[in-house]
Motif scaffolding. Structure first.
Motif, PDB file in Angstrom:
ATOM      1  N   LEU A  73       0.831  -1.200   0.000  1.00 16.20           N
ATOM      2  CA  LEU A  73       0.000   0.000   0.000  1.00 16.20           C
ATOM      3  C   LEU A  73       0.869   1.255   0.000  1.00 16.20           C
ATOM      4  CD1 LEU A  73      -2.926   0.966   0.100  1.00 16.20           C
ATOM      5  CD2 LEU A  73      -2.749   0.958   2.581  1.00 16.20           C
ATOM      6  N   GLU A  74       1.924   1.233   0.785  1.00 13.51           N
ATOM      7  CA  GLU A  74       2.852   2.373   0.837  1.00 13.51           C
ATOM      8  C   GLU A  74       3.514   2.588  -0.522  1.00 13.51           C
ATOM      9  OE1 GLU A  74       4.851   5.632   2.201  1.00 13.51           O
ATOM     10  OE2 GLU A  74       3.278   4.533   3.258  1.00 13.51           O
ATOM     11  N   ILE A  76       2.264   1.827  -3.459  1.00  9.56           N
ATOM     12  CA  ILE A  76       1.246   2.406  -4.347  1.00  9.56           C
ATOM     13  C   ILE A  76       1.066   3.887  -4.047  1.00  9.56           C
ATOM     14  CG2 ILE A  76      -1.236   2.393  -4.873  1.00  9.56           C
ATOM     15  CD1 ILE A  76      -1.089  -0.692  -4.451  1.00  9.56           C
ATOM     16  N   ASN A  77       0.996   4.228  -2.745  1.00  7.70           N
ATOM     17  CA  ASN A  77       0.839   5.636  -2.366  1.00  7.70           C
ATOM     18  C   ASN A  77       2.053   6.462  -2.776  1.00  7.70           C
ATOM     19  OD1 ASN A  77      -1.677   5.235  -1.306  1.00  7.70           O
ATOM     20  ND2 ASN A  77      -0.974   4.972   0.784  1.00  7.70           N
ATOM     21  N   THR A  78       3.239   5.887  -2.643  1.00  3.39           N
ATOM     22  CA  THR A  78       4.458   6.597  -3.025  1.00  3.39           C
ATOM     23  C   THR A  78       4.471   6.859  -4.524  1.00  3.39           C
ATOM     24  OG1 THR A  78       5.650   5.564  -1.200  1.00  3.39           O
ATOM     25  CG2 THR A  78       6.981   6.526  -2.943  1.00  3.39           C
ATOM     26  N   ALA A  79       4.047   5.876  -5.295  1.00  4.49           N
ATOM     27  CA  ALA A  79       3.984   6.059  -6.747  1.00  4.49           C
ATOM     28  C   ALA A  79       2.982   7.156  -7.090  1.00  4.49           C
ATOM     29  CB  ALA A  79       3.610   4.750  -7.428  1.00  4.49           C
ATOM     30  N   SER A  80       1.831   7.152  -6.446  1.00  2.00           N
ATOM     31  CA  SER A  80       0.830   8.196  -6.662  1.00  2.00           C
ATOM     32  C   SER A  80       1.379   9.551  -6.260  1.00  2.00           C
ATOM     33  CB  SER A  80      -0.437   7.905  -5.853  1.00  2.00           C
ATOM     34  OG  SER A  80      -1.035   6.720  -6.262  1.00  2.00           O
ATOM     35  N   GLU A  81       2.081   9.586  -5.144  1.00  2.00           N
ATOM     36  CA  GLU A  81       2.644  10.839  -4.648  1.00  2.00           C
ATOM     37  C   GLU A  81       3.604  11.449  -5.665  1.00  2.00           C
ATOM     38  OE1 GLU A  81       5.664  12.279  -1.106  1.00  2.00           O
ATOM     39  OE2 GLU A  81       4.438  10.499  -0.777  1.00  2.00           O
ATOM     40  N   LYS A  82       4.460  10.640  -6.259  1.00  2.00           N
ATOM     41  CA  LYS A  82       5.424  11.149  -7.238  1.00  2.00           C
ATOM     42  C   LYS A  82       4.717  11.728  -8.453  1.00  2.00           C
ATOM     43  CE  LYS A  82       9.228   8.201  -5.836  1.00  2.00           C
ATOM     44  NZ  LYS A  82      10.113   7.111  -6.198  1.00  2.00           N
ATOM     45  N   GLY A 169      -0.377  24.512  -0.502  1.00  2.00           N
ATOM     46  CA  GLY A 169       0.166  23.236  -0.052  1.00  2.00           C
ATOM     47  C   GLY A 169      -0.878  22.144  -0.180  1.00  2.00           C
ATOM     48  N   TYR A 170      -0.389  20.892  -0.204  1.00  2.00           N
ATOM     49  CA  TYR A 170      -1.305  19.765  -0.402  1.00  2.00           C
ATOM     50  C   TYR A 170      -0.954  18.604   0.516  1.00  2.00           C
ATOM     51  CZ  TYR A 170      -2.882  22.197  -4.558  1.00  2.00           C
ATOM     52  OH  TYR A 170      -3.402  23.126  -5.412  1.00  2.00           O
ATOM     53  N   ILE A 171      -2.015  17.864   0.862  1.00  2.00           N
ATOM     54  CA  ILE A 171      -1.891  16.651   1.674  1.00  2.00           C
ATOM     55  C   ILE A 171      -2.409  15.500   0.823  1.00  2.00           C
ATOM     56  CG2 ILE A 171      -2.684  15.447   3.743  1.00  2.00           C
ATOM     57  CD1 ILE A 171      -3.150  18.191   5.023  1.00  2.00           C
ATOM     58  N   LEU A 172      -1.656  14.406   0.774  1.00  2.00           N
ATOM     59  CA  LEU A 172      -2.098  13.196   0.086  1.00  2.00           C
ATOM     60  C   LEU A 172      -2.316  12.133   1.146  1.00  2.00           C
ATOM     61  CD1 LEU A 172      -2.691  11.738  -2.556  1.00  2.00           C
ATOM     62  CD2 LEU A 172      -0.295  11.063  -2.642  1.00  2.00           C
ATOM     63  N   GLY A 173      -3.559  11.757   1.342  1.00  2.00           N
ATOM     64  CA  GLY A 173      -3.881  10.808   2.416  1.00  2.00           C
ATOM     65  C   GLY A 173      -3.696  11.522   3.747  1.00  2.00           C
ATOM     66  N   GLU A 174      -2.719  11.103   4.513  1.00  2.00           N
ATOM     67  CA  GLU A 174      -2.399  11.724   5.794  1.00  2.00           C
ATOM     68  C   GLU A 174      -1.031  12.400   5.771  1.00  2.00           C
ATOM     69  OE1 GLU A 174      -4.574  11.821   8.405  1.00  2.00           O
ATOM     70  OE2 GLU A 174      -5.981  10.855   7.032  1.00  2.00           O
ATOM     71  N   LYS A 175      -0.400  12.441   4.606  1.00  2.57           N
ATOM     72  CA  LYS A 175       0.976  12.934   4.502  1.00  2.57           C
ATOM     73  C   LYS A 175       1.018  14.252   3.735  1.00  2.57           C
ATOM     74  CE  LYS A 175       5.461  11.553   2.720  1.00  2.57           C
ATOM     75  NZ  LYS A 175       6.166  10.583   1.897  1.00  2.57           N
TER      76      LYS A 175
END
Length: 186
Positions: A73-74, A76-82, A169-175
């Protein structure tokens, strides 16, 4: 000599009774029972150890399964974040274009087209878990904001408050993936 032989034949020696011996020696039935009890206790201890090892192995496997699911899951989230981080400058450009077009009445079609593109892009990013950090009129918070300048204010209640937002600024999920760049009242 013959007499001796006759006497030996006539005299019978008393018959000795033989004792019953177990293979284990002189332990008898009680000894055999205690051996069996000891074997049972040993096997019970061995079974308890095996059961404990099995439970530990299952717990380790369950932890591994959870950890690998979290890592997946992390990832996938990291890929989305980039990807989202690469798209954010386009979103910023759309905001600037809307601001520039908002001041002008000449380019109504360009303004509507830019708004349409901006809204579609923003909707897609929100569906992926992106949230804008609200800054206007908020108290300066270092968890979500980065002060790029300070602005002198006369009112006491506006000191330490966000005066202007330079970059959203932006937050993705909780980060927090991008801190808001703000001007703080001083």
């Amino acid at each position: 000599m013959e007499e001796k032989d006759i006497r030996n034949e006539t005299q019978k020696e008393p018959v000795k009774k033989k004792k019953f011996h177990h293979k284990d020696g002189d332990k008898g039935l009680n000894g055999k029972l205690s051996d069996l009890e000891q074997q049972l206790e040993d096997k019970t201890d061995e079974l308890a150890k095996e059961k404990d090892d099995y439970i530990r192995l299952m717990a380790e496997f369950e932890n591994y399964r959870r950890r690998s699911a979290a890592e997946r899951l992390e990832l996938i989230n990291t890929a989305s974040e980039k990807i989202i981080l690469e798209i954010l400058p386009v979103l910023d450009d759309c905001e600037r274009a809307l601001k520039a077009l908002g001041d002008s009445e000449d380019c109504k079609a360009a303004k509507e087209g830019t708004e349409l593109i901006y809204n579609k892009l923003l909707t897609i990013l929100k569906n992926k878990g992106l949230k804008a950090i609200e800054t206007e009129g908020q108290k300066f918070d270092t968890e979500y904001m980065e002060a790029v300048a300070q602005f002198p204010v006369q009112e006491e209640d506006k000191k330490g408050m966000v005066y202007d937002t330079v970059q959203r600024g932006y937050i993705l999920g909780e980060k927090v993936i991008r801190y808001a760049k703000v001007v703080v009242g001083q």
